[in-house]
Design a protein around this motif. Structure first.
Motif, PDB file in Angstrom:
ATOM      1  N   SER A   1       0.865  -1.183   0.000  1.00 17.88           N
ATOM      2  CA  SER A   1       0.000   0.000   0.000  1.00 17.88           C
ATOM      3  C   SER A   1       0.897   1.227   0.000  1.00 17.88           C
ATOM      4  O   SER A   1       2.103   1.124   0.221  1.00 17.88           O
ATOM      5  N   GLY A   2       0.299   2.374  -0.284  1.00 16.77           N
ATOM      6  CA  GLY A   2       1.066   3.600  -0.412  1.00 16.77           C
ATOM      7  C   GLY A   2       1.171   3.964  -1.879  1.00 16.77           C
ATOM      8  O   GLY A   2       0.301   3.605  -2.673  1.00 16.77           O
ATOM      9  N   SER A   3       2.244   4.655  -2.224  1.00 19.49           N
ATOM     10  CA  SER A   3       2.380   5.126  -3.600  1.00 19.49           C
ATOM     11  C   SER A   3       3.844   5.111  -4.027  1.00 19.49           C
ATOM     12  O   SER A   3       4.733   5.415  -3.232  1.00 19.49           O
ATOM     13  N   ILE A   4       4.081   4.684  -5.261  1.00 17.04           N
ATOM     14  CA  ILE A   4       5.431   4.739  -5.848  1.00 17.04           C
ATOM     15  C   ILE A   4       5.269   5.368  -7.222  1.00 17.04           C
ATOM     16  O   ILE A   4       4.639   4.783  -8.101  1.00 17.04           O
ATOM     17  N   ARG A   5       5.782   6.574  -7.403  1.00 15.56           N
ATOM     18  CA  ARG A   5       5.612   7.243  -8.696  1.00 15.56           C
ATOM     19  C   ARG A   5       6.955   7.462  -9.372  1.00 15.56           C
ATOM     20  O   ARG A   5       7.893   7.978  -8.777  1.00 15.56           O
ATOM     21  N   LEU A   6       7.009   7.024 -10.635  1.00 18.36           N
ATOM     22  CA  LEU A   6       8.207   7.256 -11.441  1.00 18.36           C
ATOM     23  C   LEU A   6       7.857   8.362 -12.423  1.00 18.36           C
ATOM     24  O   LEU A   6       6.928   8.209 -13.226  1.00 18.36           O
ATOM     25  N   ASP A   7       8.540   9.467 -12.315  1.00 19.94           N
ATOM     26  CA  ASP A   7       8.274  10.609 -13.178  1.00 19.94           C
ATOM     27  C   ASP A   7       6.770  10.954 -13.182  1.00 19.94           C
ATOM     28  O   ASP A   7       6.182  11.223 -14.221  1.00 19.94           O
TER      29      ASP A   7
END
Ligand code: ATP
Ligand code: MG
Length: 271
Positions: free
Chosen positions: A65-71
């Motif tokens: 859970s949570g967030s992982i953002r690439l660009d």
């Protein structure tokens, strides 16, 4: 410095017979373009799980859970087919154990060529040229000949260079290096570290460098994340974490550093 990778409140959970266990508990950090972020912590603190989550390579059964953002684009929950397209191309990882990541039955050249062609297509011949260039870039001696050798024909340090060449052959924006030097002797460690740092500078990519060695981090990272038992105990700029550690655990880690003045000043010689 624009943010390349933004990890927010990342949790990684495994089901066990005694119920779900969080091995990463609400970790947040960012990696800018042209920046190295260090992740430190003792064995089992969740460093590898954090990086595998970014790469979409967590073991089966793991929940996140949570967030992982690439660009800016969310990676968590993306179908594997899409993540496979990103891995090796826009983001790459150098794994803890270089031998287990190379196939013993294929020449190193073929393995790098296939990785390149999977993302970029083109002819065998063109891929071979790019592969030899990549091996040259990581300081492997005599790459035009060595490209046709098998993994067991190389030393540990050379295999690590080959892994780096494979990770960088498509020119990723993000590189995660998971304890890339632990299996090597101290002189070779310093060479590999310098090599990675130099390649990162040249290309302007963002790098996450994982280690349990704070001395290594102090020589290359601009930001530092300290983990313990899945938790983020400290996160800040390297200056801040080294000069004024807020947490007892970080102080303890800092006290255990042997005094090394600058491990990056030795001459570069191929491992
Ligand atoms: N497949 C799995 N299923 C359940 N738990 C796992 C699995 N793999 C690892 N773990 C647990 O996840 C926790 C974090 O492991 P991780 O590999 O991220 O540690 P690490 O910080 O990379 O350690 P090291 O420095 O030894 O590489 C550990 O407690 C480990 O026991
Ligand atoms: Mg690990």
């Amino acid at each position: 410095m624009s943010e390349l990778l933004v990890v927010e409140d990342l949790t990684v959970t495994f089901p066990t017979s005694r119920g779900p266990v969080d091995v990463v508990k609400g970790v947040s950090f960012t990696v800018g373009r042209d920046e190295t972020v260090g992740i430190v912590g003792e064995s089992g603190s969740g460093k590898s799980m954090t990086s595998l989550a970014v790469m979409g390579l967590l073991p089966k059964g793991a929940g996140t859970s949570g967030s992982i953002r690439l660009d800016g684009a969310e990676l968590l929950g993306r179908p594997d087919r899409e993540l496979r397209g990103l891995r090796g191309d826009r983001m790459s990882m150098i794994f803890q154990d270089p031998l287990s990541s190379l196939n013993p039955y294929y020449t190193v050249g073929l393995q790098i060529e296939e990785m390149y062609r999977a993302h970029r297509g083109g002819s065998r011949k063109a891929a071979r040229r790019v592969t030899i260039e990549a091996l040259e870039q990581v300081g492997l001696p005599d790459p035009a000949r060595r490209v046709d050798h098998y993994p067991h024909q190389f030393s540990g340090g050379q295999r690590q260079r080959i892994m780096i060449a494979m990770a960088l052959v498509c020119g990723p924006e993000l590189l995660i290096a998971d304890e890339p030097t632990t299996a090597l002797d101290v002189t070779v460690q310093a060479q590999i570290l310098r090599l990675l740092d130099g390649l990162r500078r040249e290309s302007g990519m963002g790098m996450v460098f994982i280690t349990h060695d704070l001395a290594v981090i102090s020589s290359i990272a601009t930001r530092v994340l300290v983990m313990r038992q899945g938790e983020q105990v400290e996160y800040g700029t390297a200056e801040q974490v080294f000069a004024e550690p807020r947490h007892e655990y970080t102080k303890m880690l800092l006290e255990s550093i042997p005094r090394i003045d600058d491990p990056l000043t030795d001459e570069v010689t191929p491992a």
